[in-house]
Design a protein around this motif. Structure first.
Motif, PDB file in Angstrom:
ATOM      1  N   LEU A 286      14.413 -27.608 132.977  1.00 19.35           N
ATOM      2  CA  LEU A 286      14.614 -27.354 134.408  1.00 19.35           C
ATOM      3  C   LEU A 286      13.486 -27.960 135.238  1.00 19.35           C
ATOM      4  O   LEU A 286      13.705 -28.398 136.371  1.00 19.35           O
ATOM      5  CB  LEU A 286      14.706 -25.841 134.642  1.00 19.35           C
ATOM      6  N   TYR A 287      12.275 -28.031 134.673  1.00 21.77           N
ATOM      7  CA  TYR A 287      11.119 -28.587 135.382  1.00 21.77           C
ATOM      8  C   TYR A 287      11.370 -30.032 135.788  1.00 21.77           C
ATOM      9  O   TYR A 287      11.172 -30.415 136.946  1.00 21.77           O
ATOM     10  CB  TYR A 287       9.872 -28.471 134.512  1.00 21.77           C
ATOM     11  N   PHE A 288      11.798 -30.879 134.809  1.00 18.59           N
ATOM     12  CA  PHE A 288      11.954 -32.292 135.181  1.00 18.59           C
ATOM     13  C   PHE A 288      13.237 -32.531 135.981  1.00 18.59           C
ATOM     14  O   PHE A 288      13.316 -33.465 136.767  1.00 18.59           O
ATOM     15  CB  PHE A 288      11.842 -33.224 133.962  1.00 18.59           C
ATOM     16  N   TYR A 289      14.237 -31.658 135.825  1.00 20.58           N
ATOM     17  CA  TYR A 289      15.426 -31.779 136.686  1.00 20.58           C
ATOM     18  C   TYR A 289      15.063 -31.465 138.136  1.00 20.58           C
ATOM     19  O   TYR A 289      15.496 -32.152 139.068  1.00 20.58           O
ATOM     20  CB  TYR A 289      16.523 -30.824 136.218  1.00 20.58           C
ATOM     21  N   LEU A 290      14.262 -30.422 138.325  1.00 18.55           N
ATOM     22  CA  LEU A 290      13.824 -30.065 139.682  1.00 18.55           C
ATOM     23  C   LEU A 290      12.905 -31.136 140.251  1.00 18.55           C
ATOM     24  O   LEU A 290      12.898 -31.391 141.459  1.00 18.55           O
ATOM     25  CB  LEU A 290      13.115 -28.710 139.673  1.00 18.55           C
TER      26      LEU A 290
END
Length: 336
Positions: A286-290
């Protein structure tokens, strides 16, 4: 073959589809292997579609890895035949480990994912899409036929989810980010491969539905590097953001529906530790998607600008946004 509309490309694509369908429609391990080989020999020329040196290098790496996995697969199948005198059954634990590892290598699942990122950063987006979706269909089907080694498949599933998420954290190349994301999603698919094949197929179809417009929009408007998402272009940022967050699994989007249904099934099977590890992998990714979404939000002046590329995918994007109200109740009705 510098021209991507070269007439023989149609032949290669047809043989590639035929090879996969041959593997899917067969219950015989030898013909499944033949289908995989047909698929491989037709996919290699497609990887060289622009005739660049880097593509030739990538296709050679792909050929060596796929040949290795096919060799182990046919060796395991022959050993199984010697043991059982049948090409159809799967009753020898040692042989199923060989076949399982060969299929995981073919899929690019952790811990045998090392070859996948090194070739994906050198290929075009259209071939990358085929590699991350269509090329996984036959090996996933063959994995579902293995009756043994439940624990090993669960370990590979957890490793794929965690490694795919962790390795993508420091990447700046969009193709590598999508590749590691695919490895992470493969972990979710493999978690259900021996429990409920239908849910694995459902997850796989949803992944394709999200990937088609996302990869096309990134390909048509954005470059290969992460910082290029902030550049001025004609893309509707909100559409790409919704597709990226759908891959991340945020509610109420289509990717969330896929993950939720698999989680419900795993919890019903009392597989709580597996569910926790899969959720942990998703939280890391979720970190790199955000991060990607934030890059797109920086250029807020063109947030709601429409584009002709969007019109081709209106139905897929609507399905992605409305899945909570359409798909989820139907699927829950069938699995309960």
């Amino acid at each position: 073959m510098n021209n991507k509309f070269f007439p023989s490309n149609f032949l290669f694509i047809s043989i590639m589809i035929l090879g996969t369908l041959m593997s899917l429609s067969s219950s015989h391990w030898l013909t499944m292997w033949m289908g995989l080989e047909l698929n491989l020999m037709s996919f290699l020329p497609l990887m060289n579609i622009k005739g660049k040196m880097l593509e030739a290098e990538a296709s050679m790496k792909y050929f060596i890895i796929q040949s290795l996995s096919s060799s182990v697969l046919i060796f395991g199948s022959i050993m199984m035949y010697i043991y059982n005198l049948s090409w159809y059954s799967m009753f020898n634990n040692t042989v199923t480990i060989l076949i399982l590892l060969s299929l995981v290598l073919k899929l690019g699942g952790a811990p045998m994912h090392f070859w996948l990122p090194s070739i994906t950063k050198q290929m075009s987006w259209s071939i990358l899409f085929l590699l991350l979706t269509w090329q996984k269909l036959a090996p996933l089907f063959m994995l579902s036929l293995i009756n043994y080694n439940f624990m090993m498949i669960m370990i590979i599933s957890v490793l794929s989810t965690l490694m795919g998420s962790l390795m993508a954290l420091n990447q700046t190349n969009l193709q590598l980010i999508m590749t590691y994301s695919s490895i992470s999603h493969l972990g979710w698919m493999m978690s259900m491969i021996l429990i409920n094949n239908s849910l694995t197929l459902f997850y796989f179809i949803n992944y394709i539905i999200i990937s088609i417009p996302l990869l096309h929009l990134i390909n048509s408007e954005v470059g290969n590097q992460l910082f290029m998402l902030t550049q001025k272009n004609n893309t509707n940022s909100m559409i790409i953001i919704s597709l990226i967050l759908s891959l991340a699994g945020l509610p109420p989007l289509l990717g969330f529906m896929s993950k939720l249904i698999i989680l419900i099934s795993l919890i019903n099977m009392k597989l709580f530790i597996l569910s926790m590890f899969l959720l942990l992998g998703t939280l890391i990714s979720l970190y790199f998607y955000l991060n990607m979404s934030l890059m797109l939000m920086i250029k807020s002046y063109s947030m709601f600008k429409t584009n002709k590329n969007i019109k081709n995918y209106k139905s897929l994007i609507s399905l992605n946004l409305m899945s909570s109200f359409v798909i989820y109740p139907i699927v829950i009705m069938f699995i309960n």
